[in-house]
Write a protein that holds these residues in place. Structure first.
Motif, PDB file in Angstrom:
ATOM      1  N   ARG A   1       5.522  -2.091  -6.096  1.00 45.51           N
ATOM      2  CA  ARG A   1       4.150  -1.608  -5.881  1.00 45.51           C
ATOM      3  C   ARG A   1       3.429  -1.456  -7.214  1.00 45.51           C
ATOM      4  NH1 ARG A   1       0.835   2.832  -5.614  1.00 45.51           N
ATOM      5  NH2 ARG A   1      -0.362   3.140  -3.668  1.00 45.51           N
TER       6      ARG A   1
ATOM      7  N   GLY B   1      -0.392   0.057  -8.588  1.00 49.35           N
ATOM      8  CA  GLY B   1      -1.621   0.751  -8.236  1.00 49.35           C
ATOM      9  C   GLY B   1      -2.665   0.651  -9.329  1.00 49.35           C
TER      10      GLY B   1
ATOM     11  N   ASP C   1       1.204   1.797   1.965  1.00 57.95           N
ATOM     12  CA  ASP C   1       0.443   3.037   2.130  1.00 57.95           C
ATOM     13  C   ASP C   1      -0.015   3.231   3.571  1.00 57.95           C
ATOM     14  OD1 ASP C   1       0.829   3.274  -0.577  1.00 57.95           O
ATOM     15  OD2 ASP C   1      -1.227   2.744  -1.120  1.00 57.95           O
TER      16      ASP C   1
ATOM     17  N   GLU D   1      -2.324   1.284 -13.337  1.00 61.47           N
ATOM     18  CA  GLU D   1      -0.977   0.938 -13.777  1.00 61.47           C
ATOM     19  C   GLU D   1      -0.955  -0.493 -14.329  1.00 61.47           C
ATOM     20  OE1 GLU D   1       1.512   3.587 -10.493  1.00 61.47           O
ATOM     21  OE2 GLU D   1       1.152   1.449 -10.111  1.00 61.47           O
TER      22      GLU D   1
ATOM     23  N   ARG E   1      -6.782  -2.231  -6.475  1.00 62.40           N
ATOM     24  CA  ARG E   1      -6.327  -1.596  -5.241  1.00 62.40           C
ATOM     25  C   ARG E   1      -4.801  -1.649  -5.203  1.00 62.40           C
ATOM     26  NH1 ARG E   1      -8.508  -4.579  -0.150  1.00 62.40           N
ATOM     27  NH2 ARG E   1      -7.081  -3.068   0.800  1.00 62.40           N
ATOM     28  N   PRO E   2      -4.154  -0.739  -4.492  1.00 68.93           N
ATOM     29  CA  PRO E   2      -2.698  -0.827  -4.375  1.00 68.93           C
ATOM     30  C   PRO E   2      -2.266  -2.193  -3.824  1.00 68.93           C
ATOM     31  CG  PRO E   2      -3.457   1.287  -3.557  1.00 68.93           C
ATOM     32  CD  PRO E   2      -4.694   0.461  -3.808  1.00 68.93           C
ATOM     33  N   THR E   3      -1.237  -2.754  -4.421  1.00 69.31           N
ATOM     34  CA  THR E   3      -0.743  -4.067  -4.017  1.00 69.31           C
ATOM     35  C   THR E   3       0.731  -4.166  -4.407  1.00 69.31           C
ATOM     36  OG1 THR E   3      -1.227  -6.446  -4.070  1.00 69.31           O
ATOM     37  CG2 THR E   3      -1.394  -5.254  -6.159  1.00 69.31           C
TER      38      THR E   3
END
Length: 379
Positions: free
Chosen positions: A342, A344, A96, A347, A177-179
């Protein structure tokens, strides 16, 4: 341990960590004789006992008889790998628009989650289920920033006997968190038995993949599209002995010192589909692997060098086992042309793999060629 008349489950202490933490082992037993032993350290498949065509059971995964062997040297025997299985080039990637710097542990690259991956953690037992489908569920919470990965990640996995001769592994993960997430199990299989003294070069392997990823000297995928397996030593679509072409003068066999490559299975699916079949001629044992993952890393034990004594005090040497690791493609966070890894917030990452065992008549399994032991390193 004798074969149980009905499915059952037992729980016991397996050892102590240097910090005083207790490592437990849960044993899942089926009436057929199939038996899976799972320890909390690394959420690992510590042993897997499978009957042969005559009903004789052998442990078919490499590892150690006691905890100390796992602590003494990190070799991933039977372990759960994360946050990211396989390699990430340069131990960094963009997510991101922000640079993520990981802990490097394979030269300049990050391998199997970094120096202290999920295989080095003592997981929590959160559920045990008895009955016809005995199971154990383990959990681990990876803190935000652990080994450089962003986001707090909550992981759960369940080992379950889903049939008389079937072991299933289901993993889920959620983040705040996005990872990026890429989990797998890293069992080293030898269907002749972990103590047999036999290598796996005569094992007959089938892989349901038309393409594989070519790699560089650091085992990072090359900046090119996947390669067709046709007319190469990587064509296992119709089945071949693992050792039949392992000495072919092919640049990718040279760079990997054998097989250590990702086979491209197809897109991630909701349900497991057939990925590979492994069969051993003498015992008649057959392993069929089903997974919902897009890739399968096939590793022919190239770096087992005789420096480790495993179960029964046997030294593990080159090609004494083969790994079949379903997961996302390596270095996906740096490759927008690869299927994404990815995850998020909101999800759910889902990994499902089935290990189904059957039998073929001993000696009836096609091996395609007589196979020598690798010079200097094999038996």
């Amino acid at each position: 341990m004798s074969v149980t008349a009905v499915p059952r489950i037992t729980r016991s202490r397996f050892g102590m960590l240097p910090d005083g933490g207790e490592v437990e082992r849960v044993v899942l037993q089926a009436a057929s004789g199939l038996e899976a032993r799972i320890m909390t350290y690394g959420a690992s498949l510590q042993a897997l006992l499978v009957p042969d065509a005559a009903g004789r059971r052998d442990d078919i995964v490499l590892g150690h008889d006691v905890l100390d062997g796992y602590l003494a040297r990190r070799q991933f025997f039977g372990a759960t790998i994360g946050r990211y299985a396989n390699r990430i080039a340069g131990a960094r990637f963009m997510l991101d628009g922000k640079k993520v710097q990981l802990a490097a542990n394979n030269g300049v690259n990050a391998l199997h989650g970094g120096p202290e991956g999920f295989d080095r953690r003592n997981w929590r037992i959160v559920a045990i289920e008895d009955g016809d489908r005995p199971a154990v569920t383990l959990a681990y919470t990876s803190a935000d920033g652990e080994q450089g990965y962003p986001g707090t990640l909550d992981v759960e996995l369940t080992w379950r006997l889903t049939g008389p001769m079937e072991l299933s592994l289901d993993m889920t993960a959620r983040t705040d968190r996005p990872t990026v997430v890429n989990l797998t199990n890293h069992s080293f299989f030898n269907l002749a038995g972990a103590r047999s003294g036999q290598n796996i070069l005569d094992h007959h392997l089938t892989v349901a993949a038309d393409h594989f990823l070519a790699i560089d000297a650091g085992a990072i995928p090359l900046r090119q599209p996947p390669c067709a397996v046709a007319d190469t030593p990587f064509d296992f679509r119709a089945g071949a002995a693992v050792g039949a072409r392992i000495r072919d003068d092919h640049p990718q066999i040279r760079v990997g010192r054998g097989y250590d490559h990702n086979f491209c299975l197809g897109p991630t699916s909701s349900e497991p589909h057939f990925a590979a079949r492994l069969a051993e001629p003498a015992s008649g044992r057959v392993l069929e692997l089903f997974t919902n993952q897009p890739g399968l890393q096939v590793y022919s034990g190239n770096f087992l060098d005789g420096s480790t004594a495993g179960k029964g005090g046997r030294l593990y040497r080159q090609s004494d086992a083969i790994c079949l690791e379903p997961h996302a493609w390596p270095d996906t966070p740096n490759r927008p042309d690869f299927p994404t890894a990815r995850l998020g917030p909101g999800e759910v990452y889902r990994h499902s793999t089935r290990y189904r065992f059957t039998h073929a008549h001993p000696g009836a399994i096609e091996t395609q060629s007589a196979v020598e032991s690798p010079g200097g390193a094999g038996r």
